[in-house]
Design an enzyme around this catalytic site. Structure first.
Site, PDB file in Angstrom:
ATOM      1  CE1 TYR A 172      -4.086   1.309  -0.149  1.00  0.00           C
ATOM      2  CE2 TYR A 172      -3.737   2.577   1.766  1.00  0.00           C
ATOM      3  CZ  TYR A 172      -4.662   2.499   0.508  1.00  0.00           C
ATOM      4  OH  TYR A 172      -5.690   3.265   0.423  1.00  0.00           O
ATOM      5  CE  LYS A 179      -7.242   6.020   0.869  1.00  0.00           C
ATOM      6  NZ  LYS A 179      -8.341   6.741   0.355  1.00  0.00           N
TER       7      LYS A 179
END
Length: 281
Positions: A172, A179
């Site tokens: 990720y 995020k």
């Protein structure tokens, strides 16, 4: 996924009389589209943005969004590059002209340059980091400031996150940092807009097959992990994310703000693999 014309509105829906803005539909695989279907089903009136088209004579992005939302009664579709203040100003001016006051804003925007997203965090470029943060996190702040004057008391802002913002999810990478910033922004905005009666929340969804997800390394392995490790022993569906998101945007969630709601079959709560995971290996 059913064609838009087959979506029927529910009598006395949760969003009857509610108006709002959805930012971030790219195509019919977008999580924002899954949420939009639930909002339409519950009676919402909605305006939409689309990614600007490079060729005005061939507006592919605009056509994709219009094809989805116009059969359901979308009130307007307007281009928006979230890195441009003039575009954001135009979007919220149009929203106010069309609706006056609104009740919700859905922010479903994230981006990182592929070269920066697929490589290790320590090798991320300065420009790639700045652009990723600007689009994926700052855009929520920019929208909240513009939405504040036209949000009704009891209104709601919702964004989309992922577990990689809370803890390390290999593959990720840079988006995890974005995020994390986004989730922090949710809590600060919840604090600042709370006195106005506006709620700010995020849904942290498990992996869903979207265009954005395809850019994450080892996405197929991620789906397998959820099927094996999550308490429900399965992946989620886009519809489940849509329903949970509609709940947070609705008056049924009137006492919830600053929340990161996990819709991931319980995967986030596991500290170690379940014992039967090794039987499936």
């Amino acid at each position: 996924m059913p064609e838009p014309e087959y979506i029927e509105r529910i009598a006395m829906g949760l969003f009857d009389g509610k108006k709002g803005l959805v930012v971030g539909i790219a195509n019919d695989h977008s999580i924002a589209w899954a949420i939009t279907q639930q909002l339409f089903k519950e009676g919402a009136e909605i305006g939409f943005t689309h990614l600007p088209d490079k060729d005005a004579a061939r507006p592919k992005n605009e056509k994709k969004v219009r094809k989805l939302v116009e059969p359901l009664g979308g009130k307007f579709v307007i281009p928006c590059d979230v890195t441009k203040d003039e575009d954001l100003d135009a979007v919220f001016k149009k929203t106010e002209e069309e609706f006056g006051k609104i009740d919700f804003v859905l922010h479903s925007v994230a981006f990182a340059p592929p070269a920066d997203l697929t490589g290790p965090v320590y090798d991320v470029s300065r420009d790639g980091f700045k652009l990723s943060m600007e689009i994926s996190a700052y855009s929520l702040i920019a929208m909240a400031g513009r939405a504040k004057p036209i949000l009704n008391e009891g209104g709601s802002i919702l964004t989309l996150s992922y577990l990689g913002g809370e803890t390390v999810v290999p593959g990720y990478n840079l988006m995890g940092l974005c995020k994390a910033a986004l989730e922090s922004a949710v809590t600060y905005l919840a604090h600042e807009l709370g006195p106005q009666g506006v709620r700010v929340n995020a849904v942290s969804a498990g992996p869903v097959k979207t265009v954005s997800a395809s850019g994450v390394g080892d996405i197929k392995k991620m789906f397998q992990l959820y099927e094996t490790f999550s308490p429900l022993r399965r992946n989620i569906t886009a519809e489940e994310v849509g329903k949970a998101s509609a709940f947070l945007l609705s008056d049924h969630a009137s006492g919830i703000s600053g929340e990161i709601l996990h819709v991931d079959s319980g995967y986030h709560c596991m500290g170690a693999p379940p014992t039967d995971a090794f039987d499936k290996a």
